[in-house]
Design an enzyme around this catalytic site. Sequence first.
Site, PDB file in Angstrom:
ATOM      1  N   ASP A  62       0.802  -1.163  -0.010  1.00 42.55           N
ATOM      2  CA  ASP A  62       0.014   0.264  -0.061  1.00 42.55           C
ATOM      3  C   ASP A  62       0.832   1.371   0.018  1.00 42.55           C
ATOM      4  O   ASP A  62       2.138   1.258   0.235  1.00 42.55           O
ATOM      5  CB  ASP A  62      -1.022   0.004   1.123  1.00 42.55           C
ATOM      6  CG  ASP A  62      -0.250  -0.538   2.663  1.00 42.55           C
ATOM      7  OD1 ASP A  62       1.186  -0.085   2.549  1.00 42.55           O
ATOM      8  OD2 ASP A  62      -0.694  -1.185   3.273  1.00 42.55           O
ATOM      9  N   ASP A  64       1.606   4.832   1.759  1.00 42.43           N
ATOM     10  CA  ASP A  64       1.299   5.837   2.893  1.00 42.43           C
ATOM     11  C   ASP A  64       2.010   7.196   2.428  1.00 42.43           C
ATOM     12  O   ASP A  64       3.292   7.483   1.739  1.00 42.43           O
ATOM     13  CB  ASP A  64       1.931   5.329   3.987  1.00 42.43           C
ATOM     14  CG  ASP A  64       1.256   3.932   4.545  1.00 42.43           C
ATOM     15  OD1 ASP A  64       0.109   3.936   4.151  1.00 42.43           O
ATOM     16  OD2 ASP A  64       1.990   3.334   5.161  1.00 42.43           O
ATOM     17  N   ASP A 143      11.038   3.000  12.666  1.00 43.51           N
ATOM     18  CA  ASP A 143      11.782   2.152  12.916  1.00 43.51           C
ATOM     19  C   ASP A 143      13.005   1.848  12.355  1.00 43.51           C
ATOM     20  O   ASP A 143      14.195   1.812  13.072  1.00 43.51           O
ATOM     21  CB  ASP A 143      11.012   0.573  13.001  1.00 43.51           C
ATOM     22  CG  ASP A 143      10.134   0.433  11.774  1.00 43.51           C
ATOM     23  OD1 ASP A 143      10.355   1.076  10.728  1.00 43.51           O
ATOM     24  OD2 ASP A 143       9.395  -0.581  11.964  1.00 43.51           O
TER      25      ASP A 143
HETATM   26  P1  ATP Z   1       4.743  -3.597   4.851  1.00 42.19           P
HETATM   27  O1  ATP Z   1       4.815  -3.767   3.761  1.00 42.19           O
HETATM   28  O2  ATP Z   1       4.534  -4.821   5.706  1.00 42.19           O
HETATM   29  O3  ATP Z   1       3.253  -2.638   5.100  1.00 42.19           O
HETATM   30  P2  ATP Z   1       5.635  -1.083   6.028  1.00 42.19           P
HETATM   31  O4  ATP Z   1       6.991  -0.632   6.149  1.00 42.19           O
HETATM   32  O5  ATP Z   1       4.658  -0.317   5.161  1.00 42.19           O
HETATM   33  O6  ATP Z   1       5.908  -2.468   5.668  1.00 42.19           O
HETATM   34  P3  ATP Z   1       3.777  -0.740   8.251  1.00 42.19           P
HETATM   35  O7  ATP Z   1       3.615  -1.526   9.220  1.00 42.19           O
HETATM   36  O8  ATP Z   1       2.537  -0.403   7.239  1.00 42.19           O
HETATM   37  O9  ATP Z   1       5.084  -0.975   7.440  1.00 42.19           O
HETATM   38  O10 ATP Z   1       4.212   0.645   8.667  1.00 42.19           O
HETATM   39  C1  ATP Z   1       4.459   1.710   7.846  1.00 42.19           C
HETATM   40  C2  ATP Z   1       5.686   2.602   8.405  1.00 42.19           C
HETATM   41  O11 ATP Z   1       5.257   3.127   9.659  1.00 42.19           O
HETATM   42  C3  ATP Z   1       6.737   2.023   8.337  1.00 42.19           C
HETATM   43  O12 ATP Z   1       7.488   1.803   7.105  1.00 42.19           O
HETATM   44  C4  ATP Z   1       7.647   2.625   9.491  1.00 42.19           C
HETATM   45  O13 ATP Z   1       8.525   3.888   8.824  1.00 42.19           O
HETATM   46  C5  ATP Z   1       6.466   3.046  10.235  1.00 42.19           C
HETATM   47  N1  ATP Z   1       6.211   2.349  11.516  1.00 42.19           N
HETATM   48  C6  ATP Z   1       5.391   1.194  11.538  1.00 42.19           C
HETATM   49  N2  ATP Z   1       5.617   0.576  12.748  1.00 42.19           N
HETATM   50  C7  ATP Z   1       6.491   1.210  13.359  1.00 42.19           C
HETATM   51  C8  ATP Z   1       7.088   0.987  14.801  1.00 42.19           C
HETATM   52  N3  ATP Z   1       6.517  -0.053  15.580  1.00 42.19           N
HETATM   53  N4  ATP Z   1       7.869   1.920  15.241  1.00 42.19           N
HETATM   54  C9  ATP Z   1       8.249   2.774  14.443  1.00 42.19           C
HETATM   55  N5  ATP Z   1       7.940   3.089  13.120  1.00 42.19           N
HETATM   56  C10 ATP Z   1       7.037   2.234  12.792  1.00 42.19           C
HETATM   57 MG    MG Z   2       2.485  -0.732   5.054  1.00 46.04          MG
END
Ligand code: ATP
Ligand code: MG
Length: 437
Positions: A62, A64, A143
């Site tokens: 997705d 963001d 993170d």
């Molecule tokens: P995925 O492909 O699994 O969705 P993602 O990187 O988009 O990976 P998300 O859980 O959707 O992961 O979170 C979006 C963003 O928010 C991450 O890329 C990170 O920058 C931030 N984020 C999410 N969870 C945390 C956390 N626990 N601590 C710090 N930052 C976080």
């Molecule tokens: Mg995500």
Amino acid sequence: MSQSGPSSIEPTIVPRDQHIVSRSQISERALTVLYRLKNAGYGAYLVGGGVRDLSLGREPKDFDVATDATPDEVKALFRNCRLIGRRFRLAHVHWGPEIIEVATFRALAPSDDADEGERVLEDGMILRDNVYGTIEEDALRRDFTINALYYNIADFSVVDYTGGMADLKAGRLRLIGDPAVRYREDPVRMLRAVRFAAKLGFVIDPETALPIPRMADALDEIPPARLFDEVLKLFMAGQGVETFESLRQHGLFRYLFPATDTALDDDEHGQFVTFVARALESTDRRVNEERPVTPAFLFAALIWPAILAQLPKGRLSPDLDRELVEQAITEALERQLRQVAIPKRFAMPMREIWALQPRFDTRSESRAKRLFSHPRFRAAYDFLLLRGEAGLVDPELADWWRAFTTSSADAPPPTPARRRRRGGRRRKPPVADGPEG
Ligand code: ATP
Ligand code: MG
């Protein structure tokens, strides 16, 4: 990590000709959001998994968006926009099934529990102004460095405050800041480290990996419902086997499946490990073929060693009292639910899959037929075969059932299991609620 004040770090600006994030790979809706923010005079960036995955030539799950516009300002720009969360509000811009999440740059809050906006106010007096910050602060509270890259729609550059681009190139997963501090803030980051490393084929940077085994017990503080969500992401993304091995290596698995972890350690012949690995392998195969999977079957497999470990000789044998088996099932499930909140819609079929296993211990045609017409037969039978593959079932019994189902499968009328398999292709939900086909 420097926290000496806003804008204390110079970012690296990676110009368009030095990265591969392309508008042609970004969803039309996300582009609309980015452009409308920009045209209204705000900063607008694609951020997080979207930039990471595009930089690696992968398809993001997705998109963001991060911006310096406040949630109310975002809402004013989009009719199809809802604000969610309380302390930290996020804007969700809806287009049918697609949602673009728009987050205002977020400040580094000392007590930030990484709750993505749904936290209940404890004292009702927290000032909203405090939670919004600069792009730099927003980057530093993320993170991993590879999750903190910002694609700027104004000039198509990637803004990098943490060295994420270099880590992407090196295949390295590195936490931003002091790892021990970041894990204390949010222990789920330990699970995320393992998940991203397995998903991307990255190495966890030694400093990022080092504190994990000694800090893993902090996962006990995480609400079981959040752990359930994480476990799904860990095991249903197509790299379950690597993830499982890595979780065990880093001492994390025992905080997700405590009784199973003990059973695996105590199992001299390694059959339990084989059993779990085979279950994950078959789930991975289905996921990678974009076939629907249900967590019930996989969870049933992940907990099975914990059930067996409670039985005499750690085995299901024909002479075993059914009540004893039932009791072991109930106890193992209750123990598990204290750690990871498995919703009833999965826990019920799991129970059925387990409870049916002793009934396979027969070569009576009439009993077999009765079992064959059970609505959960297919999943239970697949489970039996899995037990067979791990050497947990008499091979002759598994063969008998294979022969029986092959001959019965030709006979009308179709069982519910067969009807399910023939049913039209479902649109590919990564996680299906229904029983495994
Ligand atoms: P995925 O492909 O699994 O969705 P993602 O990187 O988009 O990976 P998300 O859980 O959707 O992961 O979170 C979006 C963003 O928010 C991450 O890329 C990170 O920058 C931030 N984020 C999410 N969870 C945390 C956390 N626990 N601590 C710090 N930052 C976080
Ligand atoms: Mg995500």
